[in-house]
Design an enzyme around this catalytic site. Sequence first.
Site, PDB file in Angstrom:
ATOM      1  N   ASP A 145      -5.938  12.138  12.021  1.00 39.78           N
ATOM      2  CA  ASP A 145      -5.414  10.667  11.744  1.00 39.78           C
ATOM      3  C   ASP A 145      -5.330  10.196  13.107  1.00 39.78           C
ATOM      4  O   ASP A 145      -4.746  10.690  14.338  1.00 39.78           O
ATOM      5  CB  ASP A 145      -4.235  10.665  11.767  1.00 39.78           C
ATOM      6  CG  ASP A 145      -3.627   9.136  10.330  1.00 39.78           C
ATOM      7  OD1 ASP A 145      -3.966   8.226  11.555  1.00 39.78           O
ATOM      8  OD2 ASP A 145      -3.965   9.588   9.612  1.00 39.78           O
ATOM      9  N   ASP A 202       4.675   1.022  11.722  1.00 40.17           N
ATOM     10  CA  ASP A 202       3.190   0.595  11.443  1.00 40.17           C
ATOM     11  C   ASP A 202       3.171  -1.509  11.853  1.00 40.17           C
ATOM     12  O   ASP A 202       2.125  -1.370  11.992  1.00 40.17           O
ATOM     13  CB  ASP A 202       3.360   0.120  10.037  1.00 40.17           C
ATOM     14  CG  ASP A 202       2.405   1.496   9.186  1.00 40.17           C
ATOM     15  OD1 ASP A 202       2.440   2.223   9.781  1.00 40.17           O
ATOM     16  OD2 ASP A 202       2.760   1.328   8.006  1.00 40.17           O
ATOM     17  N   ARG A 230      -5.278  10.321   3.095  1.00 37.84           N
ATOM     18  CA  ARG A 230      -4.310  11.079   4.082  1.00 37.84           C
ATOM     19  C   ARG A 230      -3.009  11.093   2.582  1.00 37.84           C
ATOM     20  O   ARG A 230      -2.561  11.954   2.470  1.00 37.84           O
ATOM     21  CB  ARG A 230      -3.959  10.585   5.347  1.00 37.84           C
ATOM     22  CG  ARG A 230      -2.648  11.211   5.609  1.00 37.84           C
ATOM     23  CD  ARG A 230      -2.631  11.552   6.663  1.00 37.84           C
ATOM     24  NE  ARG A 230      -2.448  12.888   7.627  1.00 37.84           N
ATOM     25  CZ  ARG A 230      -1.098  13.421   6.969  1.00 37.84           C
ATOM     26  NH1 ARG A 230      -0.462  13.540   6.501  1.00 37.84           N
ATOM     27  NH2 ARG A 230      -1.126  14.742   7.279  1.00 37.84           N
ATOM     28  N   LYS A 261       0.573  -0.927   0.259  1.00 37.19           N
ATOM     29  CA  LYS A 261      -0.368   0.131   0.257  1.00 37.19           C
ATOM     30  C   LYS A 261       0.776   1.131  -0.093  1.00 37.19           C
ATOM     31  O   LYS A 261       0.522   2.098  -0.054  1.00 37.19           O
ATOM     32  CB  LYS A 261      -0.949   0.168   1.821  1.00 37.19           C
ATOM     33  CG  LYS A 261      -1.315   1.187   1.415  1.00 37.19           C
ATOM     34  CD  LYS A 261      -2.626   1.127   2.924  1.00 37.19           C
ATOM     35  CE  LYS A 261      -1.835   2.169   4.058  1.00 37.19           C
ATOM     36  NZ  LYS A 261      -1.733   3.523   4.327  1.00 37.19           N
ATOM     37  N   ASN A 262       1.413   1.476   1.122  1.00 33.63           N
ATOM     38  CA  ASN A 262       2.398   2.472   0.751  1.00 33.63           C
ATOM     39  C   ASN A 262       3.481   2.515  -0.280  1.00 33.63           C
ATOM     40  O   ASN A 262       4.385   3.755  -0.306  1.00 33.63           O
ATOM     41  CB  ASN A 262       3.481   2.785   2.310  1.00 33.63           C
ATOM     42  CG  ASN A 262       2.276   2.840   3.278  1.00 33.63           C
ATOM     43  OD1 ASN A 262       1.420   3.008   3.362  1.00 33.63           O
ATOM     44  ND2 ASN A 262       3.132   2.502   4.335  1.00 33.63           N
ATOM     45  N   VAL A 310       7.694   7.206  16.340  1.00 36.33           N
ATOM     46  CA  VAL A 310       7.142   7.393  15.136  1.00 36.33           C
ATOM     47  C   VAL A 310       6.342   8.733  15.245  1.00 36.33           C
ATOM     48  O   VAL A 310       6.236  10.296  14.986  1.00 36.33           O
ATOM     49  CB  VAL A 310       7.179   7.278  14.158  1.00 36.33           C
ATOM     50  CG1 VAL A 310       7.195   7.787  12.764  1.00 36.33           C
ATOM     51  CG2 VAL A 310       9.128   6.157  13.876  1.00 36.33           C
TER      52      VAL A 310
HETATM   53  C1  UD1 Z   1       4.029   6.387   6.010  1.00 33.14           C
HETATM   54  C2  UD1 Z   1       3.175   5.510   6.026  1.00 33.14           C
HETATM   55  C3  UD1 Z   1       2.719   5.060   7.057  1.00 33.14           C
HETATM   56  C4  UD1 Z   1       4.250   5.156   8.550  1.00 33.14           C
HETATM   57  C5  UD1 Z   1       5.264   6.243   8.564  1.00 33.14           C
HETATM   58  C6  UD1 Z   1       6.240   5.758   8.783  1.00 33.14           C
HETATM   59  C7  UD1 Z   1       2.417   6.074   3.576  1.00 33.14           C
HETATM   60  C8  UD1 Z   1       1.205   6.411   3.071  1.00 33.14           C
HETATM   61  N1  UD1 Z   1       2.100   5.955   5.249  1.00 33.14           N
HETATM   62  O1  UD1 Z   1       3.453   7.686   6.458  1.00 33.14           O
HETATM   63  O2  UD1 Z   1       2.040   3.922   7.051  1.00 33.14           O
HETATM   64  O3  UD1 Z   1       3.649   4.192   9.122  1.00 33.14           O
HETATM   65  O4  UD1 Z   1       5.337   6.458   6.700  1.00 33.14           O
HETATM   66  O5  UD1 Z   1       7.269   4.979   8.514  1.00 33.14           O
HETATM   67  O6  UD1 Z   1       3.414   5.525   3.232  1.00 33.14           O
HETATM   68  N2  UD1 Z   1       6.628  14.398  10.250  1.00 33.14           N
HETATM   69  C9  UD1 Z   1       6.348  16.414  10.841  1.00 33.14           C
HETATM   70  N3  UD1 Z   1       6.211  17.161   9.699  1.00 33.14           N
HETATM   71  C10 UD1 Z   1       5.987  16.725   8.476  1.00 33.14           C
HETATM   72  C11 UD1 Z   1       6.023  14.902   7.842  1.00 33.14           C
HETATM   73  C12 UD1 Z   1       6.487  14.309   8.417  1.00 33.14           C
HETATM   74  O7  UD1 Z   1       6.518  16.716  11.929  1.00 33.14           O
HETATM   75  O8  UD1 Z   1       6.492  17.046   7.453  1.00 33.14           O
HETATM   76  C13 UD1 Z   1       5.980  13.917  11.262  1.00 33.14           C
HETATM   77  C14 UD1 Z   1       4.916  13.132  11.411  1.00 33.14           C
HETATM   78  O9  UD1 Z   1       4.551  14.058  12.596  1.00 33.14           O
HETATM   79  C15 UD1 Z   1       5.665  11.921  12.070  1.00 33.14           C
HETATM   80  C16 UD1 Z   1       6.774  11.487  11.597  1.00 33.14           C
HETATM   81  O10 UD1 Z   1       7.477  12.561  11.321  1.00 33.14           O
HETATM   82  O11 UD1 Z   1       5.671  11.790  13.186  1.00 33.14           O
HETATM   83  C17 UD1 Z   1       7.688  10.341  10.738  1.00 33.14           C
HETATM   84  O12 UD1 Z   1       5.868  10.670  10.252  1.00 33.14           O
HETATM   85  P1  UD1 Z   1       6.140  10.429   7.757  1.00 33.14           P
HETATM   86  O13 UD1 Z   1       7.254   9.860   7.601  1.00 33.14           O
HETATM   87  O14 UD1 Z   1       6.558  11.639   7.063  1.00 33.14           O
HETATM   88  O15 UD1 Z   1       4.841   9.281   7.971  1.00 33.14           O
HETATM   89  P2  UD1 Z   1       3.933   9.437   6.572  1.00 33.14           P
HETATM   90  O16 UD1 Z   1       4.700   9.848   5.813  1.00 33.14           O
HETATM   91  O17 UD1 Z   1       2.731  10.327   6.978  1.00 33.14           O
END
Ligand code: UD1
Length: 432
Positions: free
Chosen positions: A126, A315, A102, A32-33, A337
């Site tokens: 979320d 995850d 999302r 999915k990701n 995370v």
């Molecule tokens: C993706 C995955 C999700 C997985 C996560 C971490 C998809 C669709 N989803 O989510 O399943 O759990 O990676 O492996 O691929 N953050 C900030 N600012 C930002 C971006 C992120 O503070 O601009 C923080 C988030 O709040 C979180 C952390 O960074 O605490 C990790 O987020 P991120 O790695 O970006 O996760 P996603 O890409 O949303």
Amino acid sequence: MPGEIASSPVAEHFAVDGGARLQGTVDVVGAKNSVLKLMAAALLAEGTTTLTNCPEILDVPLMADVLRSLGCTVTVEHDTVTIDVPADPSAEADYRSVSKLRASVCVLGPLVARCRRAVVPLPGGDAIGSRPLDMHQAGLRKLGATTEIAHGRVVATAETLRGAQIWLDFPSVGATENILMAAVLAEGTTVIDNAAREPEMVDLCLMLQQMGAKIDGVGSSTLTVHGVSGLSPTQHRVIGDRIVGATWAFAAVMTRGEVTVRGVDPHHIDLVLDKLRSAGASTDVSGDGFTVAMDGRRPKAVDFVTLPYPGFATDLQPMAIALSAVADGTSMITENVFEARFRFVDEMVRLGADARTDGHHAVVRGVEQLSSAPVWASDIRAGAGLVLAGLCAEGRTAVWDVEHIDRGYPRFVENLSSLGAGIARVVGEPDR
Ligand code: UD1
């Protein structure tokens, strides 16, 4: 394909009977990701891009709707998604499509690169914690874009995108993807430091390279991107879903059974398999799969700490809690995370888990057997963790809000049933 995906507005739950020892072989399809980002990446080139090994999950047709709202023609047929991208895609994603998914925020980078402008509604909150876009925006600004959040939408514009040196505060998967997809069509060289290294990130880089992008350091935490003036459409097979594969591995260990998983590169879950060995499992890996066996033994308690890849995946944290709930001994689980990812632990407690959380730590004292109860899934992975716990509970557990699970796990009930689990999808309102 949509006809095969459970998407009924009628309330459904999974009725899970505890007690079976899982046994057998299960095939895992694309992640999915990965597929959602690859669908967004198709926007970078005019013409027809084809993705195979796609999972038949709700998020795929939702992402197809997002791309249609941008002017693409998308067909989703079984495991194949075909995306025909026009010469001049729209830069404004439709609010209703984006709000349902999302991950659709990953069209931001490709749209700025292709259209020099992107308007993407902010995805909602979320259940696993706040998910800001500050790093996505900061990276795009370094490339020369102007970004703002106005009227609930992220608006990014750029006359020209120019390569830059970008340091990420945290190896965010989403931010790395958006910045990378903008940088491939920027002028000059971009270096993304502290980049995410997840296997799905590598899959995206490989597809972009097939499209003609110049990227060095793939799989490392420093990505160097030499911008090119245009990309070509491609055909790509989506990488196997390591999170789904690992979920079946946890299920095997918790039920003291033996399960072979095919379709996942076992090196993508090296750390998971090591943890399961510490819990008492024997493991055997092959080219595209692995076997996990417990031979009837109760798992031993182990500690888990979630971290960006190659650390233990956040995850899989609900699976770690579920395993700890039935293991022999006490486990400490640390979530680094997502701040609110322990919310579902209260549902585990309903099933008899002896679990307490404090900040980003959870302490779980394993019990010999859980006891069935009605529980509610708050997100995809929490839902899967609750089902795994139900497999180790006395009696019949009802897991509600299963549309979350359907968003991430193709043929969830069928796969578990084929391994001998007592599980059925039941239509009807909850009794609460
Ligand atoms: C993706 C995955 C999700 C997985 C996560 C971490 C998809 C669709 N989803 O989510 O399943 O759990 O990676 O492996 O691929 N953050 C900030 N600012 C930002 C971006 C992120 O503070 O601009 C923080 C988030 O709040 C979180 C952390 O960074 O605490 C990790 O987020 P991120 O790695 O970006 O996760 P996603 O890409 O949303």
